[in-house]
Design an enzyme around this catalytic site. Structure first.
Site, PDB file in Angstrom:
ATOM      1  N   ASP A 188       0.877  -1.213  -0.017  1.00  0.00           N
ATOM      2  CA  ASP A 188       0.033   0.052   0.002  1.00  0.00           C
ATOM      3  C   ASP A 188       0.691   1.274   0.045  1.00  0.00           C
ATOM      4  O   ASP A 188       1.676   1.582   1.011  1.00  0.00           O
ATOM      5  CB  ASP A 188      -0.905   0.032   1.162  1.00  0.00           C
ATOM      6  CG  ASP A 188      -1.971   1.001   1.199  1.00  0.00           C
ATOM      7  OD1 ASP A 188      -1.566   2.217   0.633  1.00  0.00           O
ATOM      8  OD2 ASP A 188      -3.074   1.081   1.731  1.00  0.00           O
ATOM      9  N   LYS A 213      -6.534  10.008  -1.574  1.00  0.00           N
ATOM     10  CA  LYS A 213      -5.516  10.899  -0.837  1.00  0.00           C
ATOM     11  C   LYS A 213      -4.578  11.719  -1.923  1.00  0.00           C
ATOM     12  O   LYS A 213      -5.001  12.403  -2.665  1.00  0.00           O
ATOM     13  CB  LYS A 213      -4.666  10.074  -0.069  1.00  0.00           C
ATOM     14  CG  LYS A 213      -5.394   8.887   0.754  1.00  0.00           C
ATOM     15  CD  LYS A 213      -6.337   9.470   1.920  1.00  0.00           C
ATOM     16  CE  LYS A 213      -7.008   8.406   2.547  1.00  0.00           C
ATOM     17  NZ  LYS A 213      -8.277   8.869   3.156  1.00  0.00           N
TER      18      LYS A 213
HETATM   19  C1  LIG Z   1      -2.602   3.692   3.710  1.00  0.00           C
HETATM   20  C2  LIG Z   1      -4.313   3.931   3.560  1.00  0.00           C
HETATM   21  N1  LIG Z   1      -4.621   2.881   2.876  1.00  0.00           N
HETATM   22  C3  LIG Z   1      -5.939   2.520   2.574  1.00  0.00           C
HETATM   23  C4  LIG Z   1      -6.825   3.751   2.949  1.00  0.00           C
HETATM   24  C5  LIG Z   1      -8.148   3.617   2.639  1.00  0.00           C
HETATM   25  O1  LIG Z   1      -8.517   4.228   1.771  1.00  0.00           O
HETATM   26  P1  LIG Z   1      -9.984   4.789   1.469  1.00  0.00           P
HETATM   27  O2  LIG Z   1     -10.464   5.743   2.570  1.00  0.00           O
HETATM   28  O3  LIG Z   1     -10.078   5.553   0.053  1.00  0.00           O
HETATM   29  O4  LIG Z   1     -10.987   3.431   1.299  1.00  0.00           O
HETATM   30  C6  LIG Z   1      -6.527   4.616   3.661  1.00  0.00           C
HETATM   31  C7  LIG Z   1      -7.392   5.612   4.230  1.00  0.00           C
HETATM   32  O5  LIG Z   1      -6.838   6.645   5.025  1.00  0.00           O
HETATM   33  C8  LIG Z   1      -5.065   4.825   3.922  1.00  0.00           C
HETATM   34  O6  LIG Z   1      -4.592   5.778   4.690  1.00  0.00           O
END
Ligand SMILES: Cc1ncc(COP(=O)(O)O)c(C=O)c1O
Length: 408
Positions: A188, A213
């Protein structure tokens, strides 16, 4: 699918503006069209099942594929140097699709003991309930990852920098460790973004992004993506994106495409601002500890320099608790900050701050199981951290805002 054969010499900013896009063939419109149609006029011999569907087929139905979403997937692939991308309705849509796609009953996965809260929560309960064994480890410790591997380990899942600690994991080393038992590595890279790190080039098999983000960048559209090889993602697209249906809305795809045009420029400003704010926080009497991968005081500064070409805009800091609890400070910041919004999320043009209390999040999201894991949490977060997502405002205004709100 669209403009994937880019000139190799194109720079990041040229790719961000042009990759994936094409002038509309009917109107010659220069900007990407927003195609909201859920269905497309097709040949009479078009298949009704997704079974024989290929990524390169014409559009049939928007859950299967849509011209605006395809343009976004192509631009993301160019920026991440991936063969292809599959877009989802959110970052969690992307991450959970990958987990459901790769892991079957009887499999084992190694997952970072600290990762985005919802990812931690589904790997604590939901995924194990399907008969998949999960071992949570501090993936910044390569020996802990190695020791957790089993003959049936199919996946190692990391976040670097991880949310919320900003602890880093060595991607190339972890890819070698995962591959030694035939497991795949998923990274990620939401906090790092392709401006900092391209995990596929370091040996990872899959990259996950919350497009909500930095990539979208404006706090107005949820989205997510999984990137990787065409061979891996063809099946994932069919089985999880199309059949489970966590499809990105074309409108959000269009907003994120528009945000991506300025992505490399924005990341330079996020980094510049974060460096200035982090350096100022280190001199601030109310602040006990600052963690930012761009500062020499980050415990993994050497790895940050090696792995991150841009240290992004995320900072954490702990406050001095001799005269005030962090909860009291959080209340004061929420009331007094005028530029920075007290809010969750990150990577927006607007600066955001939020307090995470260690006791609370360790109970709800991160169920650390060993003394080493607890010690690593304490070393990065202590009693709790303020997570600051530094936006694109003027750094001097952000510093002045923090100064007036932090001083009692
Ligand atoms: C590192 C990370 N991965 C995944 C997500 C999940 O993303 P979403 O809110 O678009 O589902 C977030 C959300 O803050 C995140 O910070």
């Amino acid at each position: 699918m669209y403009k994937t054969n880019l000139p190799r010499h194109w720079g990041e900013q040229t790719k961000a503006v042009h990759a994936g896009e094409f002038p509309d063939p009917v109107t010659n419109a220069s900007s990407p069209n927003l195609v909201m149609s859920t269905t497309f006029v097709v040949d009479a011999d078009t298949t009704f099942s997704v079974e024989g569907f290929e990524e390169s087929n014409a559009c049939v139905y928007t859950r299967w594929g849509n011209p605006t979403i395809h343009q976004l997937e192509a631009k993301l692939s160019a920026l991440e140097e991936a063969e292809t991308a599959v877009a989802f309705a959110s970052g969690m849509g992307a991450a959970s699709a990958l987990l459901f796609h790769l892991l079957k009953a009887g499999d084992h996965a190694v997952v970072s003991d600290v990762a985005y809260a919802a990812l931690s929560e589904i790997t604590n309960e939901m995924i194990p309930a399907l008969g998949v064994a999960i071992t949570k480890v501090n993936t910044s410790d390569p020996e802990a990852v190695r020791a957790a591997l089993r003959p049936n380990t199919k996946l190692v899942y990391i976040e670097t920098p991880c949310n919320p600690l900003l602890r880093l994991t060595d991607i190339a080393l972890t890819a070698d460790i995962a591959h030694s038992v035939g497991a795949r590595l998923a990274v990620d890279s939401t906090f790092a973004t392709p401006a900092a790190t391209k995990p596929l080039q370091l040996g990872a098999d899959f990259v996950i992004h919350s497009l909500t983000k930095y990539l979208g960048g404006h706090g107005d559209a949820l989205g997510g993506a999984v990137l990787g090889s065409r061979a891996d993602l063809a099946l994932l697209r069919k089985q999880t994106a199309i059949r489970l249906g966590g499809t990105l809305s074309p409108f959000n795809a269009w907003l994120i495409l528009r945000g991506l045009a300025t992505f490399p420029i924005r990341m330079r400003v996020h980094e510049d601002n974060a460096l200035k704010v982090a350096a100022w926080l280190e001199t601030c009497p109310e602040v006990k500890r600052v963690i930012y991968p761009g500062l020499p005081s980050h415990p993994q500064y050497e790895l940050a320099k090696r792995q991150m070409r841009n240290t992004s805009g995320m900072i954490t800091f702990q406050t001095n608790t001799d005269r005030e609890t962090p909860q009291e400070t959080a209340r004061r910041l929420a009331q007094k900050l005028q530029v920075i919004h007290y809010a969750v999320s990150l990577g927006h043009h607007r600066s955001l701050i939020f307090y995470l209390d260690s006791k609370a999040v360790l109970q709800t999201s991160f169920k650390l199981s060993t003394p080493e894991q607890s010690a690593s949490w304490d070393a990065f977060a202590g009693q709790g951290i303020f997570r600051l997502s530094v936006g694109l405002e003027d750094a001097d205004d952000l510093i002045a805002d923090l100064e007036q709100a932090l001083s009692k």
